[in-house]
Design a protein around this motif. Structure first.
Motif: not given
Length: 196
Positions: A44-55
């Motif tokens: 739930d860390d807001p700093a996490l990067p995401h893939l284009p799929t949103g995952e």
């Protein structure tokens, strides 16, 4: 660092793509083991990067606390002990902490997906004994990773399949990054010999 105490032990860093056998080789060595993957960010860390799929992109260095991992590596080498998180993949975050001690060992192992991120600092701080990366077929790595992740119920199978192909495509770049960071490609057998 000029005023730091001399290290009591030096670290052997083991790198390679997820599922290549780093953890197994480190465990089989019998040396104290610092699992750098325990420093992943919580889900739930807001700093996490995401893939284009949103995952969440768990294979991006931004999904990991580099500063905390490096501090633990340095503290273990210089004082002989450090507190490390216990990361639970199913829980998507740390579920506690544990004390890791050298127990008189003059070498210890650190392994993890982002081990290249700490190599230069470990070298500069005078705590690096060696840096090696597991050298094997990327398709074998993909198979071993999938079997491990399904056995450990890490994520849903469709996610593991998509991630498996993504990592297989990324593997040459991962290995190139490790070589650029000073890691030597070594077979699993060679790493076992190095750590014995």
């Amino acid at each position: 660092m000029p005023n730091d105490p001399a290290p009591l032990a030096h670290v052997v860093l083991i790198g390679g793509p997820s599922g290549c056998g780093k953890s197994r080789l480190a465990e089989q060595s019998g040396l104290p083991l610092l699992r750098l993957d325990d420093f992943y960010r919580s889900g739930d860390d807001p700093a996490l990067p995401h893939l284009p799929t949103g995952e969440v992109d768990w294979d991006h260095p931004g999904s990991w606390h580099r500063d905390r991992a490096l501090a633990a590596l340095d503290e273990l080498a210089r004082t002989g002990r450090t507190e490390v998180p216990i990361y639970d993949i199913a829980a998507n975050g740390p579920v506690g902490t544990r004390t890791l001690e050298l127990g008189g060992a003059t070498r210890f192992v650190a392994e993890g997906v982002f081990v290249a991120e700490v190599a230069a600092d470990a070298r500069e701080r005078g705590i690096l004994a060696d840096a090696v990366c597991v050298h094997r077929s990327r398709w074998l790595t993909m198979l071993l990773r999938f079997v491990r992740d399904v056995r450990e119920h890490r994520k849903p199978v469709p996610f593991l399949i998509r991630r498996g192909f993504l990592l297989a495509r990324r593997e040459p770049a991962i290995l190139a990054r490790l070589r650029d960071a000073g890691f030597r490609p070594v077979t699993a057998r060679g790493i076992r010999g190095l750590l014995s």
